[in-house]
Design a protein around this motif. Structure first.
Motif, PDB file in Angstrom:
ATOM      1  N   GLU A  11       0.833  -1.206   0.000  1.00 49.34           N
ATOM      2  CA  GLU A  11       0.000   0.000   0.000  1.00 49.34           C
ATOM      3  C   GLU A  11       0.866   1.253   0.000  1.00 49.34           C
ATOM      4  O   GLU A  11       0.561   2.228  -0.681  1.00 49.34           O
ATOM      5  N   PHE A  12       1.932   1.231   0.790  1.00 52.26           N
ATOM      6  CA  PHE A  12       2.835   2.377   0.865  1.00 52.26           C
ATOM      7  C   PHE A  12       3.477   2.655  -0.497  1.00 52.26           C
ATOM      8  O   PHE A  12       3.447   3.792  -0.988  1.00 52.26           O
ATOM      9  N   LEU A  13       4.053   1.628  -1.122  1.00 53.39           N
ATOM     10  CA  LEU A  13       4.706   1.816  -2.425  1.00 53.39           C
ATOM     11  C   LEU A  13       3.706   2.252  -3.484  1.00 53.39           C
ATOM     12  O   LEU A  13       4.014   3.116  -4.315  1.00 53.39           O
ATOM     13  N   ASP A  14       2.515   1.670  -3.456  1.00 55.05           N
ATOM     14  CA  ASP A  14       1.487   2.078  -4.417  1.00 55.05           C
ATOM     15  C   ASP A  14       1.101   3.538  -4.225  1.00 55.05           C
ATOM     16  O   ASP A  14       0.862   4.258  -5.199  1.00 55.05           O
ATOM     17  N   SER A  15       1.084   3.988  -2.982  1.00 48.61           N
ATOM     18  CA  SER A  15       0.790   5.403  -2.706  1.00 48.61           C
ATOM     19  C   SER A  15       1.881   6.311  -3.260  1.00 48.61           C
ATOM     20  O   SER A  15       1.590   7.368  -3.828  1.00 48.61           O
ATOM     21  N   LEU A  16       3.141   5.906  -3.099  1.00 50.60           N
ATOM     22  CA  LEU A  16       4.238   6.701  -3.660  1.00 50.60           C
ATOM     23  C   LEU A  16       4.116   6.783  -5.181  1.00 50.60           C
ATOM     24  O   LEU A  16       4.324   7.856  -5.767  1.00 50.60           O
ATOM     25  N   LYS A  17       3.764   5.685  -5.800  1.00 49.74           N
ATOM     26  CA  LYS A  17       3.615   5.676  -7.252  1.00 49.74           C
ATOM     27  C   LYS A  17       2.453   6.571  -7.696  1.00 49.74           C
ATOM     28  O   LYS A  17       2.561   7.280  -8.696  1.00 49.74           O
ATOM     29  N   ARG A  18       1.359   6.570  -6.936  1.00 49.89           N
ATOM     30  CA  ARG A  18       0.230   7.458  -7.251  1.00 49.89           C
ATOM     31  C   ARG A  18       0.642   8.922  -7.132  1.00 49.89           C
ATOM     32  O   ARG A  18       0.083   9.784  -7.801  1.00 49.89           O
ATOM     33  N   ALA A  19       1.625   9.196  -6.281  1.00 53.00           N
ATOM     34  CA  ALA A  19       2.108  10.570  -6.109  1.00 53.00           C
ATOM     35  C   ALA A  19       3.031  10.995  -7.246  1.00 53.00           C
ATOM     36  O   ALA A  19       3.443  12.148  -7.310  1.00 53.00           O
ATOM     37  N   GLY A  20       3.386  10.069  -8.127  1.00 53.05           N
ATOM     38  CA  GLY A  20       4.232  10.401  -9.270  1.00 53.05           C
ATOM     39  C   GLY A  20       5.659   9.907  -9.165  1.00 53.05           C
ATOM     40  O   GLY A  20       6.514  10.288  -9.957  1.00 53.05           O
ATOM     41  N   ILE A  21       5.944   9.021  -8.198  1.00 56.30           N
ATOM     42  CA  ILE A  21       7.290   8.486  -8.012  1.00 56.30           C
ATOM     43  C   ILE A  21       7.463   7.223  -8.860  1.00 56.30           C
ATOM     44  O   ILE A  21       6.629   6.326  -8.809  1.00 56.30           O
ATOM     45  N   ALA A  22       8.541   7.178  -9.629  1.00 54.70           N
ATOM     46  CA  ALA A  22       8.903   5.967 -10.367  1.00 54.70           C
ATOM     47  C   ALA A  22       9.917   5.196  -9.524  1.00 54.70           C
ATOM     48  O   ALA A  22      10.802   5.804  -8.908  1.00 54.70           O
ATOM     49  N   ILE A  23       9.786   3.879  -9.502  1.00 56.75           N
ATOM     50  CA  ILE A  23      10.675   3.041  -8.697  1.00 56.75           C
ATOM     51  C   ILE A  23      11.448   2.117  -9.633  1.00 56.75           C
ATOM     52  O   ILE A  23      10.858   1.296 -10.323  1.00 56.75           O
ATOM     53  N   SER A  24      12.760   2.284  -9.650  1.00 60.35           N
ATOM     54  CA  SER A  24      13.623   1.389 -10.427  1.00 60.35           C
ATOM     55  C   SER A  24      13.871   0.126  -9.615  1.00 60.35           C
ATOM     56  O   SER A  24      14.098   0.193  -8.408  1.00 60.35           O
ATOM     57  N   ASN A  25      13.838  -1.017 -10.285  1.00 62.55           N
ATOM     58  CA  ASN A  25      14.027  -2.327  -9.660  1.00 62.55           C
ATOM     59  C   ASN A  25      13.008  -2.543  -8.535  1.00 62.55           C
ATOM     60  O   ASN A  25      13.329  -3.009  -7.447  1.00 62.55           O
ATOM     61  N   GLU A  26      11.773  -2.232  -8.857  1.00 62.38           N
ATOM     62  CA  GLU A  26      10.682  -2.341  -7.886  1.00 62.38           C
ATOM     63  C   GLU A  26      10.495  -3.776  -7.401  1.00 62.38           C
ATOM     64  O   GLU A  26      10.193  -4.001  -6.236  1.00 62.38           O
ATOM     65  N   ARG A  27      10.702  -4.731  -8.262  1.00 62.34           N
ATOM     66  CA  ARG A  27      10.547  -6.137  -7.873  1.00 62.34           C
ATOM     67  C   ARG A  27      11.506  -6.503  -6.739  1.00 62.34           C
ATOM     68  O   ARG A  27      11.117  -7.120  -5.750  1.00 62.34           O
TER      69      ARG A  27
END
Length: 94
Positions: A11-27
Motif C-alpha cells: 500500500e505504501f509503495l502504491d501510494s508513492l507511485k500514485r504521487a508520481g514516483i517511479a521506482i527502479s528495480n521495484e521487484r
C-alpha cells in the motif's frame, strides 16, 4: 500504534507511485520488504542505500505531488527525518 501492523508496504509503495514516483528495480525492493520483519526500517535503508541493487526513486515527470507524499509518510507513520531524506534524494536525481 496497532495500526502499524495493518498497513502494508505494498500500500505504501502504491501510494508513492500514485504521487508520481517511479521506482527502479521495484521487484527487488518489494521482495526485500516482504522478507523484512520491520519493513519501514528496511524501506528507509533501501531508499538511502539501494543504488547498488538498482533501487532508485525518481520524479520522472517533474510533477510529483509533494503534499500527497507528505500525507503518505504521515499515514504510514514514518519519522519526519525519513520523509525529508526521501524528498532530498528525489531532488538529487535531477
Amino acid at each position: 500504534m496497532g495500526s502499524l501492523s495493518n498497513e502494508s508496504f505494498d500500500e505504501f509503495l502504491d501510494s508513492l507511485k500514485r504521487a508520481g514516483i517511479a521506482i527502479s528495480n521495484e521487484r527487488e525492493l518489494r521482495e526485500r520488504l516482504a522478507e523484512a520483519q520491520r519493513w519501514r526500517y528496511a524501506f528507509s535503508t533501501l531508499a538511502s542505500n539501494g543504488r547498488s541493487l538498482g533501487i532508485r526513486f525518481k520524479d520522472e515527470s517533474a510533477s510529483v505531488d509533494q503534499a500527497y507524499i507528505h500525507n503518505t509518510f504521515a499515514r504510514f507513520q514514518f519519522p519526519e527525518s525519513m520523509e525529508v531524506a526521501f524528498a532530498a534524494s528525489l531532488k538529487a536525481e535531477h
